[in-house]
Design a protein around this motif. Sequence first.
Motif, PDB file in Angstrom:
ATOM      1  N   GLY A 114      50.197  32.815  38.341  1.00  0.00           N
ATOM      2  CA  GLY A 114      49.702  34.014  37.676  1.00  0.00           C
ATOM      3  C   GLY A 114      48.212  34.185  37.937  1.00  0.00           C
ATOM      4  O   GLY A 114      47.526  33.244  38.329  1.00  0.00           O
ATOM      5  N   PHE A 115      47.729  35.419  37.742  1.00  0.00           N
ATOM      6  CA  PHE A 115      46.313  35.683  38.029  1.00  0.00           C
ATOM      7  C   PHE A 115      45.444  35.250  36.859  1.00  0.00           C
ATOM      8  O   PHE A 115      45.706  35.606  35.724  1.00  0.00           O
ATOM      9  N   SER A 116      44.410  34.475  37.177  1.00  0.00           N
ATOM     10  CA  SER A 116      43.388  34.239  36.164  1.00  0.00           C
ATOM     11  C   SER A 116      42.073  34.745  36.745  1.00  0.00           C
ATOM     12  O   SER A 116      41.987  35.015  37.939  1.00  0.00           O
ATOM     13  N   THR A 117      41.049  34.854  35.905  1.00  0.00           N
ATOM     14  CA  THR A 117      39.789  35.418  36.398  1.00  0.00           C
ATOM     15  C   THR A 117      39.208  34.561  37.519  1.00  0.00           C
ATOM     16  O   THR A 117      38.744  35.080  38.540  1.00  0.00           O
ATOM     17  N   ALA A 118      39.262  33.229  37.320  1.00  0.00           N
ATOM     18  CA  ALA A 118      38.687  32.337  38.330  1.00  0.00           C
ATOM     19  C   ALA A 118      39.431  32.487  39.652  1.00  0.00           C
ATOM     20  O   ALA A 118      38.827  32.572  40.723  1.00  0.00           O
ATOM     21  N   LEU A 119      40.755  32.554  39.539  1.00  0.00           N
ATOM     22  CA  LEU A 119      41.572  32.661  40.744  1.00  0.00           C
ATOM     23  C   LEU A 119      41.246  33.940  41.500  1.00  0.00           C
ATOM     24  O   LEU A 119      41.077  33.946  42.725  1.00  0.00           O
ATOM     25  N   LYS A 120      41.123  35.047  40.733  1.00  0.00           N
ATOM     26  CA  LYS A 120      40.793  36.323  41.367  1.00  0.00           C
ATOM     27  C   LYS A 120      39.473  36.227  42.096  1.00  0.00           C
ATOM     28  O   LYS A 120      39.338  36.698  43.227  1.00  0.00           O
ATOM     29  N   SER A 121      38.472  35.624  41.435  1.00  0.00           N
ATOM     30  CA  SER A 121      37.175  35.600  42.107  1.00  0.00           C
ATOM     31  C   SER A 121      37.207  34.716  43.339  1.00  0.00           C
ATOM     32  O   SER A 121      36.545  35.024  44.331  1.00  0.00           O
ATOM     33  N   ILE A 122      38.003  33.615  43.308  1.00  0.00           N
ATOM     34  CA  ILE A 122      38.121  32.786  44.520  1.00  0.00           C
ATOM     35  C   ILE A 122      38.717  33.611  45.658  1.00  0.00           C
ATOM     36  O   ILE A 122      38.205  33.638  46.780  1.00  0.00           O
ATOM     37  N   LEU A 123      39.820  34.328  45.340  1.00  0.00           N
ATOM     38  CA  LEU A 123      40.491  35.112  46.383  1.00  0.00           C
ATOM     39  C   LEU A 123      39.552  36.174  46.950  1.00  0.00           C
ATOM     40  O   LEU A 123      39.453  36.362  48.173  1.00  0.00           O
ATOM     41  N   LEU A 124      38.844  36.871  46.048  1.00  0.00           N
ATOM     42  CA  LEU A 124      37.940  37.930  46.509  1.00  0.00           C
ATOM     43  C   LEU A 124      36.827  37.359  47.363  1.00  0.00           C
ATOM     44  O   LEU A 124      36.471  37.908  48.418  1.00  0.00           O
ATOM     45  N   CYS A 125      36.297  36.218  46.924  1.00  0.00           N
ATOM     46  CA  CYS A 125      35.174  35.604  47.635  1.00  0.00           C
ATOM     47  C   CYS A 125      35.609  35.215  49.045  1.00  0.00           C
ATOM     48  O   CYS A 125      34.966  35.572  50.045  1.00  0.00           O
ATOM     49  N   ILE A 126      36.757  34.490  49.120  1.00  0.00           N
ATOM     50  CA  ILE A 126      37.273  34.066  50.420  1.00  0.00           C
ATOM     51  C   ILE A 126      37.558  35.289  51.288  1.00  0.00           C
ATOM     52  O   ILE A 126      37.216  35.334  52.482  1.00  0.00           O
ATOM     53  N   GLY A 127      38.153  36.306  50.668  1.00  0.00           N
ATOM     54  CA  GLY A 127      38.495  37.511  51.417  1.00  0.00           C
ATOM     55  C   GLY A 127      37.265  38.177  51.998  1.00  0.00           C
ATOM     56  O   GLY A 127      37.240  38.558  53.168  1.00  0.00           O
ATOM     57  N   LEU A 128      36.217  38.277  51.182  1.00  0.00           N
ATOM     58  CA  LEU A 128      34.999  38.955  51.628  1.00  0.00           C
ATOM     59  C   LEU A 128      34.327  38.191  52.773  1.00  0.00           C
ATOM     60  O   LEU A 128      33.975  38.781  53.806  1.00  0.00           O
ATOM     61  N   ILE A 129      34.191  36.858  52.584  1.00  0.00           N
ATOM     62  CA  ILE A 129      33.568  36.035  53.632  1.00  0.00           C
ATOM     63  C   ILE A 129      34.329  36.203  54.936  1.00  0.00           C
ATOM     64  O   ILE A 129      33.761  36.430  56.009  1.00  0.00           O
ATOM     65  N   SER A 130      35.668  36.100  54.803  1.00  0.00           N
ATOM     66  CA  SER A 130      36.507  36.153  55.986  1.00  0.00           C
ATOM     67  C   SER A 130      36.402  37.508  56.680  1.00  0.00           C
ATOM     68  O   SER A 130      36.285  37.591  57.906  1.00  0.00           O
ATOM     69  N   ALA A 131      36.419  38.593  55.881  1.00  0.00           N
ATOM     70  CA  ALA A 131      36.383  39.939  56.457  1.00  0.00           C
ATOM     71  C   ALA A 131      35.073  40.160  57.207  1.00  0.00           C
ATOM     72  O   ALA A 131      35.067  40.640  58.350  1.00  0.00           O
ATOM     73  N   ILE A 132      33.942  39.789  56.585  1.00  0.00           N
ATOM     74  CA  ILE A 132      32.645  40.067  57.212  1.00  0.00           C
ATOM     75  C   ILE A 132      32.417  39.169  58.420  1.00  0.00           C
ATOM     76  O   ILE A 132      32.164  39.644  59.534  1.00  0.00           O
ATOM     77  N   PHE A 133      32.531  37.845  58.200  1.00  0.00           N
ATOM     78  CA  PHE A 133      32.153  36.944  59.288  1.00  0.00           C
ATOM     79  C   PHE A 133      33.168  36.947  60.420  1.00  0.00           C
ATOM     80  O   PHE A 133      32.814  36.732  61.570  1.00  0.00           O
TER      81      PHE A 133
END
Lengths: 106, 167, 472
Positions: free
Chosen positions: C258-277
């Motif tokens: 299930g989604f928790s706040t921490a999990l969401k921020s991990i996913l978003l963070c990884i997603g953003l790093i991956s998308a940009i770099f």
Amino acid sequence: MSAQALTLFWPFCLFIVVLFVIGFYCLLVTFNLIRALIGLELLIKAVTLLLVLVGYVTAHEALVQSLVITLIVMEVVIIAVAAGIALGLHRHNKNLDTRQLRNLKG
Amino acid sequence: MGTQALNMDIVILFLMALAALWTVMTRSLLRSAIGLALTSAMLTILMFRLHAPLAAVFELSVCSGLISVVFIATISVTQPMSQEKVLQHMRDRLERFWYLPILLVLIGIVLSFVSFKFNLSVPLPEIEKDPRVVLWNQRPLDLLGQIIMLLTGVFGIIILFREAKQK
Amino acid sequence: MLSLMILIPLACLLLISFLPLKGKRVAFAVVMALAFFQIYAVFSPSIMANRHLPGLASVFNFTLAVDSLSRIMLLCIGIVIFIALLAAGPFVKEEDKRFYFSGLMILELMGLNGVVMVRDIFSMYVFWEVAAAASFVLIALEKKRDPLEGAFKYLIFSSVATVFVLSAIAIILLISGSTSFTDIRVALLVTPHSNLIILAVGVFLAGLFMKAGVMPFHGYLPDAYASAPAPVSILLAGVVTKTLGVYTAMRIVIDIFGFSTALKSILLCIGLISAIFGALAAMGQKDLKRLLAYSSISQVGYIFLGFGCGTPLGIAAAIFHIFNHTVFKSLLFVNAAAVEDRLGTLDMGRMSGLASRMPITGTTSVLASLSLSGVPPLAGFWSKLFIILALWQSGLYGVAVTAVLTSLLTLAYMLLLQRRVFFGTPEKNMAGVVEAGFNLTLPAVILAILIAGVGLFFPYVVHTVIFPVVSF
């Protein structure tokens, strides 16, 4: 959980962590393909021990044994394929040095 | 009896860690493979003591038997290095690997200070006590997966080792 | 009936293995038929209904399940296997190699199907290893130096990821004492050990990120993609890492943790790093397939961005983007295969003005590039739009704006690719180049039609295929 199982749990965890560290160190530091595979094997040993320990602590020995048997079969196939790839690389490079694996960069 | 059994376990764990350390630290690849087999044998004893005899037998025969054979065969097929290369290699290795024991001692000290006091509440024990029944009746999908994996292994071995046979 | 999706390929594999050498020529056709069957099965309610097999066949009643998410993945797997087989003709020439290639494709198909359909965390691991092992061997099929190197790196990374996942499974077993998704979910709700759950989620996701090859864990991925034989890179980029990494991450987060706040921020963070770099790294590549590999990393970042919102719109957008990515990235790899087949190289410095020599390859690659960069009205535009809308809706304005800017970066590197490879006037060394064979143009045309079709009929597609996914 029985008292004995609990007293067992912590020392086992400690040694599992030690095994993980040894395995990762080997994997990160070595320059030899076969030794990298040996490091990988050590990691898998640590996981196997962790699974068996969990089965013992939770009294799910039967389930965990069936899982571990499956895990061992998977492990053998992966190691056999890996050994085949390492042999192939040896045929091309004439050594097992991972520092030779720099053709692909980026 | 309880503490004695615990001491026994800790001795075997210690031996296992020692075998693993030797596996990583030793210079010769062959000894390294043997060290892995030893680690595996220690693991087998531990598994037996943790009430997993069937899996322990598998571990002993497959991991410390078959996998060691695979490793030793691979090592013996690959040619040995020349003398000066071996010397260079030894110096190289010493530089890279002597951190490991220090690291382990540090981790050991840190971890033994961490107290593990929270009470684990574990799930109810299972009803079925025979791993064979569990594997065949409750986890047939894993068995199917094993079959497919073995087929993959057959294909892989045929493809990857074929040329070696011809030469 | 779902077990058929694994059993029929297994039966076919055994069948072609026991055929005499002459009969092995049909191996390609058998795999294509299997892929076709898979595409048909996804739309056939009677196969998807998971009725129990009658009589003697009841031995094969496995605990499998599909929902809309699984069906989309099954569809992607079917399409990509079909395309890869079509494109394999010029690259796998020897008779016996063709047989091994087909066999491994079937094994890969079974592994991926298994991962998509199981509802048991350990069985998932089992099929995962099957798919991974089959891909190692497929990469190393030719036993040339670079592919062996790529395969070895992939093997080490993938196995370390597996070790992470198995450790997480052990921790979950400690809490729940069971491996089936529903039991674990129930157990996690009542357990007092929140620290152990966090540890399990962290370790599990680390393993899955390695399998998906997102940015901090991407070391092996460009090597594996770029060194593999052309049809295998289509397969790897199209479905393998998406199923083994991205789909499984979605599955365990939706079904178990299930989604928790921490999990969401991990996913978003990884997603953003991956998308940009990923996009930045793609700018600097000289090898065509390596560029596509980095672009793949960047697009997986987008998928995690959408998924990390945790809202129904975000999840739907992520799934839509998985499907679109499968289609346009397969198409680009088919184009790369056509170029490699005609020129014998993938170095972009040695290419120029190919569009005039290879009109079909050129046109379809423009279409795929535009879809990848999110130009309306192609399919990729809609999924990216949804991802950005989902981010905006969740109040992540900064992330949404960054995602838009990154998509400009994507457009930039795809135009760079087009300019170097296809646009302009051909130089002298391109004189003898002609359009690739039917084998490589047909899959390109099929995929291009899919891109345009999904883009033009997107309201229909979205309402009938994509949104039902999130109505769980």
